[in-house]
Design a protein around this motif. Structure first.
Motif, PDB file in Angstrom:
ATOM      1  N   ALA A  11     -10.801  -7.519  -5.433  1.00  0.00           N
ATOM      2  CA  ALA A  11     -11.513  -6.404  -6.063  1.00  0.00           C
ATOM      3  C   ALA A  11     -11.496  -5.173  -5.163  1.00  0.00           C
ATOM      4  O   ALA A  11     -11.357  -4.045  -5.640  1.00  0.00           O
ATOM      5  CB  ALA A  11     -12.948  -6.808  -6.379  1.00  0.00           C
ATOM      6  N   THR A  12     -11.635  -5.376  -3.856  1.00  0.00           N
ATOM      7  CA  THR A  12     -11.597  -4.252  -2.928  1.00  0.00           C
ATOM      8  C   THR A  12     -10.221  -3.608  -2.904  1.00  0.00           C
ATOM      9  O   THR A  12     -10.089  -2.379  -2.880  1.00  0.00           O
ATOM     10  CB  THR A  12     -11.988  -4.715  -1.520  1.00  0.00           C
ATOM     11  OG1 THR A  12     -13.294  -5.302  -1.552  1.00  0.00           O
ATOM     12  CG2 THR A  12     -11.998  -3.547  -0.544  1.00  0.00           C
ATOM     13  N   LEU A  18      -7.066   2.286  -6.888  1.00  0.00           N
ATOM     14  CA  LEU A  18      -7.537   3.288  -7.846  1.00  0.00           C
ATOM     15  C   LEU A  18      -7.872   4.603  -7.154  1.00  0.00           C
ATOM     16  O   LEU A  18      -7.594   5.691  -7.679  1.00  0.00           O
ATOM     17  CB  LEU A  18      -8.760   2.754  -8.592  1.00  0.00           C
ATOM     18  CG  LEU A  18      -8.505   1.597  -9.567  1.00  0.00           C
ATOM     19  CD1 LEU A  18      -9.811   1.095 -10.150  1.00  0.00           C
ATOM     20  CD2 LEU A  18      -7.553   2.040 -10.670  1.00  0.00           C
ATOM     21  N   VAL A  19      -8.469   4.500  -5.977  1.00  0.00           N
ATOM     22  CA  VAL A  19      -8.786   5.715  -5.221  1.00  0.00           C
ATOM     23  C   VAL A  19      -7.500   6.423  -4.795  1.00  0.00           C
ATOM     24  O   VAL A  19      -7.409   7.659  -4.843  1.00  0.00           O
ATOM     25  CB  VAL A  19      -9.655   5.373  -3.993  1.00  0.00           C
ATOM     26  CG1 VAL A  19      -9.746   6.548  -3.036  1.00  0.00           C
ATOM     27  CG2 VAL A  19     -11.050   4.974  -4.437  1.00  0.00           C
ATOM     28  N   GLN A 120     -18.331  -3.365   3.067  1.00  0.00           N
ATOM     29  CA  GLN A 120     -17.913  -4.696   3.513  1.00  0.00           C
ATOM     30  C   GLN A 120     -19.044  -5.415   4.242  1.00  0.00           C
ATOM     31  O   GLN A 120     -19.830  -4.786   4.952  1.00  0.00           O
ATOM     32  CB  GLN A 120     -16.685  -4.593   4.410  1.00  0.00           C
ATOM     33  CG  GLN A 120     -15.520  -3.859   3.776  1.00  0.00           C
ATOM     34  CD  GLN A 120     -15.191  -4.361   2.391  1.00  0.00           C
ATOM     35  OE1 GLN A 120     -15.035  -5.572   2.167  1.00  0.00           O
ATOM     36  NE2 GLN A 120     -15.096  -3.441   1.439  1.00  0.00           N
ATOM     37  N   PRO A 121     -19.132  -6.751   4.098  1.00  0.00           N
ATOM     38  CA  PRO A 121     -20.279  -7.485   4.643  1.00  0.00           C
ATOM     39  C   PRO A 121     -20.196  -7.805   6.131  1.00  0.00           C
ATOM     40  O   PRO A 121     -21.213  -8.090   6.749  1.00  0.00           O
ATOM     41  CB  PRO A 121     -20.276  -8.779   3.819  1.00  0.00           C
ATOM     42  CG  PRO A 121     -18.839  -8.980   3.445  1.00  0.00           C
ATOM     43  CD  PRO A 121     -18.275  -7.602   3.259  1.00  0.00           C
ATOM     44  N   ARG A 127     -13.319  -3.439   9.409  1.00  0.00           N
ATOM     45  CA  ARG A 127     -12.149  -2.906  10.121  1.00  0.00           C
ATOM     46  C   ARG A 127     -10.928  -2.888   9.212  1.00  0.00           C
ATOM     47  O   ARG A 127     -10.174  -1.902   9.164  1.00  0.00           O
ATOM     48  CB  ARG A 127     -11.861  -3.759  11.354  1.00  0.00           C
ATOM     49  CG  ARG A 127     -10.735  -3.200  12.220  1.00  0.00           C
ATOM     50  CD  ARG A 127     -10.338  -4.154  13.318  1.00  0.00           C
ATOM     51  NE  ARG A 127     -11.435  -4.409  14.233  1.00  0.00           N
ATOM     52  CZ  ARG A 127     -12.062  -5.573  14.332  1.00  0.00           C
ATOM     53  NH1 ARG A 127     -11.688  -6.600  13.577  1.00  0.00           N
ATOM     54  NH2 ARG A 127     -13.049  -5.743  15.185  1.00  0.00           N
ATOM     55  N   ALA A 128     -10.707  -3.965   8.461  1.00  0.00           N
ATOM     56  CA  ALA A 128      -9.550  -4.029   7.564  1.00  0.00           C
ATOM     57  C   ALA A 128      -9.645  -2.975   6.470  1.00  0.00           C
ATOM     58  O   ALA A 128      -8.650  -2.317   6.135  1.00  0.00           O
ATOM     59  CB  ALA A 128      -9.451  -5.425   6.948  1.00  0.00           C
ATOM     60  N   ALA A 129     -10.834  -2.786   5.907  1.00  0.00           N
ATOM     61  CA  ALA A 129     -11.000  -1.791   4.842  1.00  0.00           C
ATOM     62  C   ALA A 129     -10.752  -0.383   5.369  1.00  0.00           C
ATOM     63  O   ALA A 129     -10.122   0.438   4.691  1.00  0.00           O
ATOM     64  CB  ALA A 129     -12.408  -1.892   4.254  1.00  0.00           C
TER      65      ALA A 129
END
Length: 261
Positions: A11-12, A18-19, A120-121, A127-129
């Motif tokens: 989903a992320t 989309l962004v 992110q949790p 970091r990945a996002a």
């Protein structure tokens, strides 16, 4: 890039895509506006690589095309990008490693990267996002600006196509889940109201900074219920009952031990 994508949920990754799509539309619009306004093709392209800040780029180009000087354009961009300073403090924890990596991360810092990072949790996913969103946006934005600049005046009136609305619409969709909490929602509404009220009176960019005053509401600590309610307060009862319960248990155990002996 592939290892970063494996860390994040599907989903992320979809939301990041989309962004990137929305930013591509805005980038095409920016490149077309710059060239159709009379600027050389290399100006919007170089600005996108070196500045990489959509709102600041639009503001600076607007100043130049309306007859303003370079210093005024730079000052306008700096005012708009001043909001990134608190953003940098917020996500500083994910920019570890050598200095060149932190400098690259600072260059990739945008509203979108901060939004995805904070959603992110845990630290590995944050970091990945940050890196996946930042690098993807950098590539897509610059490619779109080059495409729009090459198209030049063929696009015509970009506002008539609604491209200018794609970027804020996507950002609004990103922050909506965060507004479920009442305190966050009140802070956001307060900041938005301040920005809208100040827009007719302040130069471009300053109302956005003024909206940060909404953080004062979000940062307020929860009231001390024990202090408010006294001995009958819920937290006070829970706190004391827990301590008194442990103390009573220890006393009963001591009494049982004495009786056993």
């Amino acid at each position: 890039m592939r290892s970063l994508s494996r860390t994040l949920e599907r989903a992320t990754l979809r939301d990041i895509a989309l962004v990137c799509l929305a930013d591509a539309l805005v980038g095409v619009s920016f490149g077309a506006i710059g060239v159709s306004g009379g600027l050389p093709l290399w100006v919007p392209v170089a600005m996108s690589v070196l500045v990489f800040a959509g709102g600041a780029q639009f503001a600076a180009i607007g100043v130049v095309l309306s007859g303003g000087g370079v210093l005024a354009a730079v000052a306008t961009g700096l005012v708009l990008n001043a909001r990134l300073l608190p953003f940098g403090f917020t996500v500083a924890g994910v920019l570890d490693g050598p200095r060149w990596r932190r400098l690259l991360g600072a260059h990739l810092l945008t509203d979108e990267t901060v939004a995805f990072t904070l959603l992110q949790p845990d630290r590995p996913r944050r970091r990945a996002a940050f890196w996946l969103c930042g690098l993807a946006l950098f590539v897509v934005w610059n490619a779109a600006v080059l495409l729009g600049a090459a198209a030049g005046g063929f696009i015509g009136d970009t506002d008539a196509l609604g491209l200018d609305a794609a970027f804020p619409a996507v950002l609004l969709a990103l922050v909506l889940p965060s507004l479920e909490e009442r305190r966050t929602r009140n802070a956001a509404l307060f900041g938005a109201a301040l920005a809208v009220a100040a827009t007719p009176f302040l130069p471009a960019g300053l109302p956005v900074l003024l909206a940060l005053a909404g953080l004062l509401l979000a940062g307020r600590a929860q009231p001390d219920r024990a202090g408010e309610s006294g001995p009958e307060g819920r937290s006070g009862l829970e706190g004391r009952s827990g301590l008194e319960g442990e103390s009573a248990t220890r006393e009963r155990r001591a009494d049982f031990a004495k009786e056993a002996h």
